[in-house]
Design a protein around this motif. Structure first.
Motif, PDB file in Angstrom:
ATOM      1  N   VAL A   1       0.814  -1.208   0.000  1.00  0.00           N
ATOM      2  CA  VAL A   1       0.000   0.000   0.000  1.00  0.00           C
ATOM      3  C   VAL A   1       0.859   1.273   0.000  1.00  0.00           C
ATOM      4  CG1 VAL A   1      -0.424   0.434   2.473  1.00  0.00           C
ATOM      5  CG2 VAL A   1      -2.268   0.731   0.812  1.00  0.00           C
ATOM      6  N   GLU A   2       2.071   1.199   0.474  1.00  0.00           N
ATOM      7  CA  GLU A   2       2.969   2.361   0.444  1.00  0.00           C
ATOM      8  C   GLU A   2       3.281   2.769  -0.995  1.00  0.00           C
ATOM      9  OE1 GLU A   2       3.110   0.281   4.180  1.00  0.00           O
ATOM     10  OE2 GLU A   2       3.717  -0.485   2.217  1.00  0.00           O
ATOM     11  N   ARG A   3       3.443   1.798  -1.886  1.00  0.00           N
ATOM     12  CA  ARG A   3       3.660   2.108  -3.308  1.00  0.00           C
ATOM     13  C   ARG A   3       2.407   2.688  -3.933  1.00  0.00           C
ATOM     14  NH1 ARG A   3       5.759  -2.174  -6.950  1.00  0.00           N
ATOM     15  NH2 ARG A   3       5.694  -0.441  -8.399  1.00  0.00           N
ATOM     16  N   VAL A   4       1.260   2.154  -3.530  1.00  0.00           N
ATOM     17  CA  VAL A   4      -0.022   2.676  -4.006  1.00  0.00           C
ATOM     18  C   VAL A   4      -0.167   4.130  -3.568  1.00  0.00           C
ATOM     19  CG1 VAL A   4      -2.528   2.456  -3.797  1.00  0.00           C
ATOM     20  CG2 VAL A   4      -1.101   0.393  -4.037  1.00  0.00           C
ATOM     21  N   ASP A   5       0.087   4.390  -2.291  1.00  0.00           N
ATOM     22  CA  ASP A   5      -0.053   5.747  -1.758  1.00  0.00           C
ATOM     23  C   ASP A   5       0.857   6.743  -2.468  1.00  0.00           C
ATOM     24  OD1 ASP A   5      -2.077   5.147   0.027  1.00  0.00           O
ATOM     25  OD2 ASP A   5      -0.722   4.890   1.744  1.00  0.00           O
ATOM     26  N   ALA A   6       2.033   6.301  -2.885  1.00  0.00           N
ATOM     27  CA  ALA A   6       2.959   7.192  -3.593  1.00  0.00           C
ATOM     28  C   ALA A   6       2.387   7.644  -4.934  1.00  0.00           C
ATOM     29  CB  ALA A   6       4.307   6.496  -3.794  1.00  0.00           C
TER      30      ALA A   6
END
Length: 99
Positions: free
Chosen positions: A12-17
């Motif tokens: 989800v950290e990549r999604v949030d970026a």
């Protein structure tokens, strides 16, 4: 009408970026009159978009242009259906079954 179901394939950290770019992409499709509703799934493992007014080829192109797709953080499942019954507020999206 189409149901576009996004499933995250990355943390989800990549999604949030990529979220700001994804929101800009969403906004452009709302402005074009293609998207009807959208939001995150619960639990947060993807999202759902309702779309109308274009054919399957076009909706596939639109989904492929999502920054989430371009950067490989989600996969799309696209389901086409005939919205033969709707709430009154969605009457403009009602369809007839093909003959």
């Amino acid at each position: 009408m189409f149901v576009l179901e996004l499933t995250y394939t990355a943390p989800v950290e990549r999604v949030d970026a990529l979220l700001d770019a994804h929101i800009e992409w969403l906004d452009a499709q709302y402005a074009a009159g293609v998207f009807v509703a959208s939001g995150r799934k619960n639990p947060r493992d993807g999202g759902v978009i309702l779309a109308a007014g274009v054919d399957r080829t076009e909706i596939e192109k639109i989904a492929a242009a999502d920054p989430f797709s371009v950067e490989g953080v989600c996969v799309y499942r696209i389901t086409e259906f005939y919205a033969t019954k709707t709430a009154d507020g969605l009457a403009a999206y009602r369809e007839q079954l093909p003959s």
